[in-house]
Scaffold this active site. Structure first.
Site, PDB file in Angstrom:
ATOM      1  N   LYS A   1     -12.373   9.896  62.046  1.00  0.00           N
ATOM      2  CA  LYS A   1     -11.819   9.950  60.695  1.00  0.00           C
ATOM      3  C   LYS A   1     -11.428   8.594  60.132  1.00  0.00           C
ATOM      4  CE  LYS A   1     -10.626  13.126  58.500  1.00  0.00           C
ATOM      5  NZ  LYS A   1      -9.675  14.222  58.635  1.00  0.00           N
TER       6      LYS A   1
ATOM      7  N   GLU B   1      -4.790   9.034  48.048  1.00  0.00           N
ATOM      8  CA  GLU B   1      -4.139  10.336  48.253  1.00  0.00           C
ATOM      9  C   GLU B   1      -2.644  10.248  47.971  1.00  0.00           C
ATOM     10  OE1 GLU B   1      -5.557  12.847  51.787  1.00  0.00           O
ATOM     11  OE2 GLU B   1      -6.266  10.836  52.266  1.00  0.00           O
TER      12      GLU B   1
ATOM     13  N   SER C   1      -7.110   9.038  62.084  1.00  0.00           N
ATOM     14  CA  SER C   1      -6.411  10.249  62.484  1.00  0.00           C
ATOM     15  C   SER C   1      -5.928  10.071  63.915  1.00  0.00           C
ATOM     16  CB  SER C   1      -7.375  11.432  62.394  1.00  0.00           C
ATOM     17  OG  SER C   1      -6.971  12.458  63.271  1.00  0.00           O
TER      18      SER C   1
ATOM     19  N   HIS D   1     -17.747  19.835  34.693  1.00  0.00           N
ATOM     20  CA  HIS D   1     -17.491  20.955  35.624  1.00  0.00           C
ATOM     21  C   HIS D   1     -17.784  20.552  37.071  1.00  0.00           C
ATOM     22  CE1 HIS D   1     -17.577  23.471  31.945  1.00  0.00           C
ATOM     23  NE2 HIS D   1     -18.611  22.701  31.627  1.00  0.00           N
TER      24      HIS D   1
END
Ligand code: ARG
Length: 463
Positions: free
Chosen positions: A288, A295, A282, A161
Site C-alpha cells: 500500500k 484524504e 500501511s 456523472h
C-alpha cells in the site's frame, strides 16, 4: 469542597470571591492568549491617542510603551506567567503592566472596555490570518499555473456523472481548480473589507464621555474607519461568520481536489503519481501507498463547516449588546485559521510534485468513446438534424462496444454504413487531439486556449 479566590480584579462590588470552578469555567486565557500581540498593538494605539487628548502625560505614555514592550518580549520568549485568576488575555496583560509600571498601567483602560477591546483584537487577529491565508493561497495558485503549463497538451477524459464524457486537457482541468481558488481569494478580500472597521471607542456598549479621537486610533491600527454604532460594535461578529463561510467554501473546494487526487492515484484510474513524501504505507499491507495528504484535507473540510455552524448558532438570538456568549467565538476561529493555512500549505507543497501519467490518461480517454459528440457535431455540419445525428452515433458506439474498438478505429466503410454523409475527413475529428483542438473558444479546453488562460491568470494574481 471547592476553594475560592480572593484576588478578583474589579472585586470591590463583590462580597464573596468567585467559586474556583466557576473561575476556571469562565476564563478564556488558555486560548485567547493567542491574541496577545494584537492586544498589545491595540493598547499602544489607544495609549498614544489618550496622550494626544491629554489624558496621559508623555511620561506615562513612555512608561506604557516600555512596559508593553517588555511584556511582548516575555510572551514571545514563553516567560510570561498566565493566570486564570485574571480571566483573559486582556486582564493578564493589564495586570502585568500595572505590576511593572504602577499607576500609568491603571490609566490605560480609560475610555475603553474589554467589550470594544476584544472586538478590536479579534479583528486585528483575523486580518493577520487573512494575510497568511492569502499568501498560501497564492502559492497554491502559482503551483497550479506551473503544472497547467506543463500539462496544457496532455489529454485526459473529462467526466460527467464520473462517466467518460469528452476529452479535455489536464491543463484545463487544473485551471478549473485555479478558478475556484480565485473566487476564494476574492471572498477573503471582501471579508477583509468589512472586517477592517474599528470598534474602539464603543467602550462597554454606549460609547464614552471622554473626547477620544477615534479617527486617530483607527489610523494608527490601519483600520479604514471607526465603527458607526457603539451597540453594534461590541456585539457584531458578522465578520467572524463571513471568515468561517469563506473558509468553508475554500475547504469544500480543497475537498473536491482531494477527492479527484485520491481517485486518480488509485490503481483503477492510475492517472497520477503522488510522491512518497506526501503518502504513507500501511502497517499490515506491504503493497500500500496511501494518499494521506488529500484524504486528510478532505476530512478536515468537515471541521471548518462545523465551525461556521457553531458561529451562526452562537450569534443566533443574542440580544444587544455584548454577551459572554461571544467568548465562544475564539476557538472556532483559531481552528479555522490553522486548518486553512495548513491545508493550503500542504497542497502548495505537494502539487509541484504530482506527476501526470500521460499515457494512461490518454488511453482512458480513448476507451470511453469520448469523441462521440464530435461525430454528432460533424454530421450536423454535413446537414443532418442533431437528434438524427445523435441516433447515428449511438449505433456507431454500439458497434465499437461490441467489437472492442474506439470510434477512430472503425473503418470508413463501417461508419458510412450508418450514414452516407460520412467522408474520409471524419478521422480528423474522431481523434482526441482533433476534439480538444476544436474547442478553442474562450473558456474551452484547446491547448492554445488553455495557454492563453494561464497567461492571463498569472497576470491577475501577480500583477
Ligand atoms: N474574555 C472576554 C471575551 O472573550 C472579553 C470580554 C469580556 N467582557 C465582559 N464584560 N465580561 O469575550
Amino acid at each position: 469542597m471547592t476553594t475560592v479566590n480572593s484576588e478578583k480584579l474589579s472585586s470591590a462590588r463583590f462580597a464573596e470571591a468567585t467559586d474556583a470552578f466557576v473561575e476556571e469555567f469562565t476564563a478564556s486565557v488558555n486560548f485567547d492568549q493567542r491574541m496577545a500581540q494584537q492586544d498589545i498593538q491595540g493598547s499602544l494605539a489607544h495609549a498614544a491617542m489618550l496622550c494626544k487628548i491629554g489624558i496621559l502625560t508623555e511620561q506615562e505614555l513612555a512608561d506604557i510603551r516600555n512596559g508593553l514592550a517588555q511584556i511582548s518580549g516575555e510572551i514571545t520568549r514563553g516567560e510570561f506567567v498566565w493566570s486564570v485568576k485574571q480571566e483573559d488575555v486582556h486582564m493578564n496583560i493589564e495586570a502585568r503592566l500595572t505590576d511593572l509600571i504602577g499607576i500609568a498601567g491603571k490609566k490605560l483602560h480609560t475610555g475603553r472596555s474589554r467589550n470594544d477591546q476584544v472586538a478590536t483584537d479579534i479583528r486585528l487577529y483575523l486580518r493577520d490570518e487573512i494575510g497568511n491565508i492569502l499568501g498560501q493561497l497564492q502559492r497554491l495558485q502559482l503551483a497550479l499555473l506551473d503544472k497547467a503549463e506543463q500539462e496544457a497538451d496532455t489529454i485526459m477524459p473529462g467526466f460527467t456523472h464520473l462517466q467518460v464524457a469528452q476529452p479535455v486537457t489536464f491543463g484545463h482541468h487544473l485551471m478549473a481548480w485555479f478558478e475556484m481558488l480565485s473566487r476564494d481569494r476574492e471572498r477573503f478580500l471582501d471579508c477583509a473589507k468589512r472586517l477592517n472597521v474599528m470598534p474602539l471607542g464603543a467602550a462597554a456598549l454606549a460609547g464614552t464621555s471622554y473626547p477620544l479621537d477615534r479617527f486617530m486610533t483607527a489610523e494608527l491600527l490601519g483600520f479604514s474607519r471607526p465603527s458607526n454604532n457603539s451597540l453594534d460594535s461590541v456585539s457584531d461578529r458578522d465578520f467572524a461568520i463571513e471568515f468561517a463561510a469563506a473558509g468553508s467554501v475554500l475547504m469544500m473546494h480543497l475537498s473536491r481536489f482531494s477527492e479527484e487526487l485520491v481517485l486518480w492515484a488509485s490503481a483503477q484510474f492510475d492517472f497520477i503519481d503522488i510522491p512518497d513524501a506526501f503518502c504513507t504505507g500501511s502497517s499490515i499491507m506491504p503493497q500500500k501507498k496511501n494518499p494521506d495528504v488529500p484524504e486528510l484535507v478532505r476530512g478536515k473540510s468537515g471541521r471548518v463547516a462545523g465551525h461556521l455552524i457553531s458561529l451562526l448558532m452562537l450569534m443566533k438570538s443574542q440580544p444587544l449588546a455584548y454577551n459572554k456568549d461571544n467568548q465562544e467565538d475564539k476557538e472556532p476561529l483559531f481552528d479555522t485559521a490553522d486548518t486553512l493555512v495548513n491545508c493550503l500549505r500542504a497542497f502548495a507543497d505537494m502539487m509541484p510534485h504530482v506527476k501526470a501519467k500521460r499515457e494512461n490518461m490518454y488511453q482512458s480517454a480513448k476507451r470511453g468513446f469520448a469523441t462521440a459528440t464530435d461525430l454528432a457535431d460533424y454530421l450536423v455540419r454535413k446537414g443532418m438534424a442533431f437528434r438524427d445525428a445523435h441516433e447515428v452515433v449511438g449505433q456507431a458506439v454500439r458497434l465499437g462496444l461490441n467489437s472492442g474498438r474506439d470510434l477512430s478505429e472503425l473503418t470508413l466503410a463501417e461508419l458510412q454504413g450508418f450514414s452516407a454523409a460520412i467522408g474520409a475527413d471524419v478521422f480528423d475529428i474522431l481523434s482526441l487531439e482533433g476534439s480538444v483542438a476544436a474547442r478553442s473558444l474562450i473558456g474551452g479546453t484547446a491547448p492554445e486556449t488553455v495557454r492563453k488562460a494561464i497567461c492571463e491568470a498569472r497576470h491577475q494574481i501577480t500583477g
